[in-house]
Design an enzyme around this catalytic site. Structure first.
Site, PDB file in Angstrom:
ATOM      1  N   ASP A   8      42.710  35.657  36.443  1.00 37.14           N
ATOM      2  CA  ASP A   8      41.740  36.439  36.755  1.00 37.14           C
ATOM      3  C   ASP A   8      40.401  35.520  35.846  1.00 37.14           C
ATOM      4  OD1 ASP A   8      42.600  38.701  37.375  1.00 37.14           O
ATOM      5  OD2 ASP A   8      42.468  40.126  36.307  1.00 37.14           O
ATOM      6  N   ASP A 129      41.306  49.422  45.250  1.00 33.17           N
ATOM      7  CA  ASP A 129      41.281  49.669  43.884  1.00 33.17           C
ATOM      8  C   ASP A 129      41.148  51.275  43.738  1.00 33.17           C
ATOM      9  OD1 ASP A 129      42.071  46.800  43.479  1.00 33.17           O
ATOM     10  OD2 ASP A 129      39.524  46.599  43.469  1.00 33.17           O
TER      11      ASP A 129
END
Length: 239
Positions: A8, A129
Site C-alpha cells: 500500500d 470493499d
C-alpha cells in the site's frame, strides 16, 4: 491458491492502515520497489499494489513508485486506487501493470467499467470493499446502500472474472478474514474470488485454500512477521 503480498503506497512509501482509516497509517518500508523485489525473492507469483493517495484523490498519484516496482521485478502486479477512466487503464497496462482493480469507478461509472472489461477483459478485476455488508467507495470514506453480493452479481453480469473482496472491519487487524462473507460470495457468483483483510497466519491461508478461494492478499501479517511469505507459499503450493 495464489498468495498476493500487499504493498500500500502513501506519499511514495509502503504503509499499512488499520480498518481502512488513513489517519491510522504506519510506514512499514521506505521503498515500494525494494519491498516488491524482496517479495519476488520469496517466491511471490503476483503482487497486490494500492495507491492510497490515488484512492482518496480519484487519480493515480504514486505513478513513479508503481513504475519502479514494474521495472525491478518480473512478477506481475495488480494495481488499485484512483483508476477512474479508460485512458488511465491504457496507460497503466502500457507501463506493465498486469491487472487493474476498479473499485469506486465500478460502482459509480458503469459505462467506463463496461468499456474497460470489454477492452481489457482478464486484465480488469473489481475490488469490492465492504463495511457491514455494504459497498464502500472513495478510499472507504463513504458507504453506499448496495449490498456486496448484489454488486458482485452486477459486475459478473458485466463480464468481470475476478473479484477482490475486502472486509474493511478486518483490514489491518490480524483478526482473521471474514470467512462467512467469502462463502456467501462464492455461493452467489462464479468469479475468481480473492480474499483481503485480516489474514493473520498460515492457518487462515490453509482454510482459504480448502475453500477453493482463488487468491489471498496478505499485508500486515507479513510486515509484522506473523507469516513468513516464502514458507507460506511453499505450504500452500503443496496442498
Amino acid at each position: 491458491m495464489i498468495i498476493l503480498p500487499a504493498i500500500d503506497i502513501k506519499q511514495g512509501k509502503c504503509v499499512r492502515l488499520y480498518q481502512g482509516r488513513f489517519e491510522k497509517s504506519s510506514v512499514v518500508a521506505e521503498s515500494p520497489a525494494l519491498t516488491a523485489k524482496s517479495f519476488e525473492n520469496d517466491g511471490a507469483k503476483y503482487i497486490h499494489v494500492v495507491d492510497l493517495d490515488g484512492a482518496l484523490e480519484g487519480e493515480i498519484i504514486n505513478l513513479d513508485a508503481v513504475k519502479s516496482i514494474v521495472q525491478v521485478t518480473s512478477v506481475p502486479i495488480e494495481l488499485g486506487g484512483g483508476i477512474r477512466n479508460i485512458k488511465v487503464v491504457e496507460k497503466l497496462i502500457n507501463i506493465g501493470v498486469k491487472r487493474i482493480i476498479l473499485g469506486t469507478a465500478a460502482l459509480k461509472d458503469k459505462e467506463f467499467t463496461r468499456e474497460a472489461i470489454k477492452e481489457y477483459g482478464k486484465s480488469i478485476a473489481v475490488g469490492i470493499d465492504a463495511k457491514d455488508g455494504y459497498v464502500a467507495v472513495n478510499g472507504w470514506l463513504n458507504v453506499s446502500k448496495i449490498n456486496y453480493i448484489e454488486f458482485a452479481k452486477i459486475m459478473e453480469d458485466m463480464g468481470t472474472e475476478d473479484i477482490i473482496l475486502t472486509d474493511i472491519s478486518k483490514d489491518g487487524t490480524l483478526k482473521g478474514p471474514n470467512f462467512d462473507m467469502l462463502k456467501k460470495l462464492q455461493e452467489n457468483v462464479n468469479c475468481n474470488i480473492t480474499a483481503s483483510g485480516g489474514i493473520k497466519d498460515l492457518d487462515d491461508l490453509i482454510k482459504l485454500k480448502e475453500m477453493n478461494i482463488y487468491g489471498a492478499i496478505v499485508g500486515k501479517a507479513i510486515y509484522s512477521e506473523k507469516i513468513n511469505l516464502k514458507e507460506a507459499i511453499a505450504v500452500i503450493e503443496k496442498r
